[in-house]
Enzyme design. Structure first.
Site, PDB file in Angstrom:
ATOM      1  N   CYS A  28       1.025  -1.282  -0.392  1.00 38.55           N
ATOM      2  CA  CYS A  28       0.023   0.556   0.233  1.00 38.55           C
ATOM      3  C   CYS A  28       0.775   0.552   0.227  1.00 38.55           C
ATOM      4  O   CYS A  28      -0.123   2.481  -0.655  1.00 38.55           O
ATOM      5  CB  CYS A  28      -0.621  -0.524   1.474  1.00 38.55           C
ATOM      6  SG  CYS A  28      -2.100  -1.385   1.521  1.00 38.55           S
ATOM      7  N   HIS A  84      -2.658   8.133   6.569  1.00 42.21           N
ATOM      8  CA  HIS A  84      -2.828   6.575   5.613  1.00 42.21           C
ATOM      9  C   HIS A  84      -3.990   6.630   6.269  1.00 42.21           C
ATOM     10  O   HIS A  84      -4.723   5.939   5.173  1.00 42.21           O
ATOM     11  CB  HIS A  84      -1.893   5.427   6.824  1.00 42.21           C
ATOM     12  CG  HIS A  84      -1.504   4.294   5.522  1.00 42.21           C
ATOM     13  ND1 HIS A  84      -1.410   4.090   4.311  1.00 42.21           N
ATOM     14  CD2 HIS A  84      -2.387   3.074   5.701  1.00 42.21           C
ATOM     15  CE1 HIS A  84      -1.523   3.110   4.051  1.00 42.21           C
ATOM     16  NE2 HIS A  84      -1.929   2.799   4.728  1.00 42.21           N
ATOM     17  N   HIS A 142      -9.582   2.023  -0.579  1.00 36.65           N
ATOM     18  CA  HIS A 142      -8.084   2.578   0.122  1.00 36.65           C
ATOM     19  C   HIS A 142      -7.874   1.589  -0.931  1.00 36.65           C
ATOM     20  O   HIS A 142      -8.204   0.784  -2.310  1.00 36.65           O
ATOM     21  CB  HIS A 142      -7.890   1.984   0.399  1.00 36.65           C
ATOM     22  CG  HIS A 142      -6.827   0.535   0.696  1.00 36.65           C
ATOM     23  ND1 HIS A 142      -5.040   0.957   0.636  1.00 36.65           N
ATOM     24  CD2 HIS A 142      -6.093   0.924   2.637  1.00 36.65           C
ATOM     25  CE1 HIS A 142      -3.864   0.873   0.789  1.00 36.65           C
ATOM     26  NE2 HIS A 142      -4.645   0.539   2.347  1.00 36.65           N
ATOM     27  N   SER A 147      15.664  48.360 -54.570  1.00 37.35           N
ATOM     28  CA  SER A 147      16.241  49.326 -54.315  1.00 37.35           C
ATOM     29  C   SER A 147      16.968  49.876 -52.850  1.00 37.35           C
ATOM     30  O   SER A 147      18.324  48.418 -52.940  1.00 37.35           O
ATOM     31  CB  SER A 147      15.618  50.419 -54.148  1.00 37.35           C
ATOM     32  OG  SER A 147      16.081  51.657 -54.476  1.00 37.35           O
TER      33      SER A 147
END
Length: 845
Positions: free
Chosen positions: A42, A178, A218, A515
């Protein structure tokens, strides 16, 4: 089977196996730095972020793509809750809440681009946040079990990240945890965080805590990336999103005496004592922990330079339909931001503070910069010149302004046409002088060279206005009408325009001047240095100015007819093309000839000139001017350009011969012949490098029907278009045709902002499974030995061999219709069949 047969096992495997995800991206995008696929459960994507940051710090790469993805397949397949497991029986993740009962898996992914901050600032990147510190570690074996978290391991990685960031934990006011919502994980995580953040303070409840898992579940290996992106957006907008499903704190978490509180409502992220800072945690089963410290992005520095009145908007796509979709998306985006800006102040409220950069994204300069430097250039292209976002939104839907085309094959060959005397006007190029440093530097350089050659500063005639003693329009017009000023001024503007075009990436493949314009062509080709060319032009103008006055008359007739009827005092001075030439001579003789032409019905028009250029009236100064040319170095031309004297490509001998340039002053300008010679070697994309469109009309007389006329670099004296708008319009058309134009040049002005992404025209390449009927006739015995089959369902393998000397003993797993039919066929072939039905267990026997 057909896919394997056609592509081979390796191709199928490398396109589908997780092992090849990163390396396949590197191959497709030609990326040369470290290319890694990481697996730490994880914490995978956050570990990947750590490795990418270290690769940047060690200069292993200059930019990194870092991300993670997790797909639960089949979609919505569900899960079985096991008592004591990590999966929630209620289908919700209630991180840190008293009723938390586990997590649930979700599908998703994300990716970020990482770059060293100093380089991102220098490149004008859209910086979302800054990584101050990052760390990873592992718990080791000092914990309850392999899958259990560890207070010591998590605390150590957080402390290490803070130490590397060199910031006081008290300045970190939000942590994206977490936060799985499990009975074991949440209390351990908060305890680890509190041991670090509360170490040197007794203050409580000063750091917000949340978990994106309460929103989207998750994501497994991609969970850390989801938390990171959430936190980056929170830093950018100054708002902390709510962590959902939190009502009462978990009884094993002591929030009252610690530094953390769960941010359960949308809240303003205040940080009065410094930039907003946050931490992001990601922990994996097996004990690999990761933590990063983030800080809000610094305010971007001003990269705009002088404010430009218009911008060039460029879009491209692989197909015309994708270009149309991109155009609609961008127009809607700009229109939406315009509406947002108009109501921005009224919409603000204390509960919903505005994104401090929202208005910036509507800045058309940044939009145009992003489209040039943040997008690839494809074949189907469109370009637009607009004043602001609202004007661009309208212009993108106006086919008269939105120029589109296809850039196929090699880039177009560009020919520069340098204007001659008569095209000048006071203030020509003033708009570019104010906004384009390359143009301004070239004008300044020429003005300094001419400081000792002329009786006034050229910039007073080119950058007109009343303040600071600079003369106004009327005075500048009078002064610029004097040949002694006209010719150096034209040379200066045309040379500066050339420098600007070249800084934008446009290199001419050929040139032709009219010119005085041929002196610019010769300078661009390297025959003269700019300083020597200007001295010659100034001398030429002064010598011409000293000759007796004369006049010039444009005549709408063929050269042969004009010569046949021309009085002895007059001469053909210019042949501009079919049925158009100019005669020159004494003023009275020119007036008489004009009256005679009018009686015969031949159109003519007197030109705004002070002398009879390219006529016998110039002969007294030829010797002196030839000596002037002989006194300066001359080199062989490195760029092909056409000779006004011959109408053909100039030779090295002519270009370096002082007598040629004396003849050039006296002989007729055969511009029409030059155009014919140029077109004979076409096609060309032609750009008139000078004021107005005087040469465009002459060229158009010889262009095939449907051809694109020369593009102007500057407006004419009566045009309503501004200098930069005219230049940008030409640049846009060149880019649409395939020329490598970058109007930012060597010093980009602007920064990248968020814009609509590419409208991919998705095509699906789904591999249909083989539908083989069990009742179909089997293949011939021995058609394919069983051991040669690869990744083919066993029922198909058995069906292929059953009629022959098939297997003696078979184990069939499952009891569905296919299994039932297979069992019958195998038994009919004499095999002993054992069936294991769904849900049953079987051992080695």
């Amino acid at each position: 089977p057909q896919i394997y047969a056609a592509a081979g096992q390796l191709s199928v495997s490398s396109s589908n196996s997780p092992d090849y995800v990163a390396t396949l991206v590197s191959y497709k995008l030609n990326l040369r730095g470290p290319s890694l696929t990481v697996h730490t459960a994880c914490s995978t994507s956050m570990v990947a972020l750590h490795l990418a940051c270290e690769a940047l710090r060690n200069s292993e790469c200059d930019m990194a793509l870092c991300g993670g993805v997790s797909l639960e397949l089949p979609v919505a397949w569900g899960y079985t809750h096991a008592e004591g497991g990590i999966m929630s029986p209620t289908g919700h993740c209630r991180a840190f809440d008293a009723s938390s009962d586990g997590t649930l898996w979700g599908s998703g992914g994300g990716m970020v681009v990482l770059k060293r901050l100093s380089e991102a600032l220098a490149d004008g990147d859209d910086i979302r946040a800054v990584v101050l510190g990052n760390a990873i570690n592992n718990d080791g074996s000092d914990k309850v079990g392999f899958s259990a978290p560890s207070v010591e391991g998590q605390a150590a990685v957080v402390a290490q990240a803070l130490g590397l960031a060199e910031v006081d934990p008290r300045t970190v006011t939000y942590v994206e945890a977490h936060g799985t919502g499990t009975a074991l994980g949440d209390p351990i995580e908060v305890a680890a965080l509190s041991s670090v953040f509360g170490r040197d303070t007794t203050d409580t409840g000063w750091c917000g805590l949340g978990s994106v898992k309460t929103n989207i579940g998750h994501l497994g290996p991609a969970a850390g990336m989801a938390g990171l992106i959430k936190t980056v957006l929170a830093l950018r907008h100054g708002l902390i999103p709510p962590s959902l499903h939190f009502e009462h704190p978990h009884p094993k978490i002591d929030f009252d005496s610690g530094p953390f509180y769960v941010n359960a409502t949308l809240s303003r992220w205040e940080s009065p004592d410094g930039p907003r800072r946050a931490g992001v945690s990601s922990f994996g089963i097996g004990g690999t922990n990761a933590h990063v410290i983030l800080e809000q992005a610094p305010e971007p520095s001003d990269r705009s330079g002088p404010r430009r009145p218009v911008e060039l908007v460029q879009l491209s796509a692989r197909t015309d339909t994708a270009l149309a979709a991109s155009t609609r998306r961008l127009a809607g985006h700009l229109a939406g931001h315009t509406e947002h800006t108009a109501g921005h102040a009224a919409d603000r409220s204390p509960d919903h503070p505005a994104d401090s950069r929202a208005d910036d994204r509507a800045d058309l300069a940044d939009v145009a910069f992003t489209l040039r430097h943040g997008r690839a250039a494809f074949t189907h292209r469109g370009a637009l010149v607009a004043r602001d976002a609202a004007d661009a939104a309208t212009g993108l839907e106006d086919s008269r302004r939105w120029v589109t085309g296809t850039a196929e094959g090699a880039p177009p060959r560009v020919a520069f046409l340098f204007s001659g005397q008569g095209a000048q006007y006071a203030g020509m190029g003033a708009g570019l002088y104010a906004t384009e440093p390359v143009f301004a530097d070239a004008v300044d350089e020429c003005a300094e060279i001419c400081a000792d050659l002329l009786d006034r500063d050229l910039r007073e005639l080119l950058v007109i206005g009343e303040p600071d003693g600079v003369p106004g329009q009327a005075d500048a017009d009078r002064e610029l009408a004097r040949t002694v000023h006209t010719q150096p001024a034209l040379f200066t503007v045309e040379y500066a325009l050339t420098r600007l075009w070249r800084s934008w990436g446009i290199e001419p493949a050929a040139a032709v001047g009219h010119s005085i314009g041929e002196y610019v062509a010769a300078t661009v080709a390297g025959v003269f240095t700019p300083a020597d060319a200007l001295r010659l032009v100034a001398a030429r103008g002064a010598l011409m100015q000293g000759m007796p006055p004369g006049a010039m008359l444009a005549v709408q007739a063929e050269e042969s007819r004009v010569r046949a009827e021309l009085p002895a005092e007059l001469a053909v001075a210019t042949v501009n093309g079919p049925r158009t030439c100019v005669v020159a001579g004494p003023t009275a003789a020119v007036a008489s000839f004009a009256a005679a032409l009018a009686e015969r019905g031949v159109g003519s028009k007197k030109l705004r000139t002070s002398h009879a250029f390219h006529s016998p009236m110039m002969e007294p100064i030829l010797g002196e001017f030839r000596d002037r040319v002989a006194d300066v170095p001359r080199s062989a031309p490195t760029l092909p350009f056409l000779s006004n004297v011959t109408g053909q490509w100039i030779t090295e001998a002519e270009a370096t011969d002082p007598s040629y340039w004396a003849r050039h002053l006296r002989d007729a300008v055969r511009f029409g012949d030059c155009v014919a010679t140029l077109l004979a070697e076409g096609p060309w994309s032609m750009v008139e490098v000078g004021p107005g469109r005087s040469l465009s009309g002459l060229v158009r007389m010889q262009l095939p029907k449907g051809s694109v006329a020369p593009l102007p670099s500057l407006p004419g004296p009566t045009d309503r278009s501004a200098d930069l708008a005219t230049m940008y319009a030409a640049a846009g058309r060149l880019w649409v045709a395939g020329a490598p134009v970058d109007v930012d040049g060597a010093v980009p002005r602007g920064r990248r902002v968020s814009l609509p992404t590419y409208p991919y025209e998705r095509r699906y390449h789904w591999v249909e499974p083989v539908s083989a009927s069990l009742d179909a006739e089997p293949e011939a015995p021995g058609a394919a030995p069983v051991e040669d089959w690869f990744a083919v369902p066993v029922w198909r393998q058995a069906a292929a061999v059953a009629p022959g000397p098939g297997p003696e003993r078979c184990l069939v797993l499952g009891d569905g219709p296919r299994a039932t039919g297979l069992v019958a066929r195998l038994r009919a072939a004499g095999a002993e069949v054992t069936v294991v039905r769904s849900g049953e267990r079987f051992g080695r026997d």
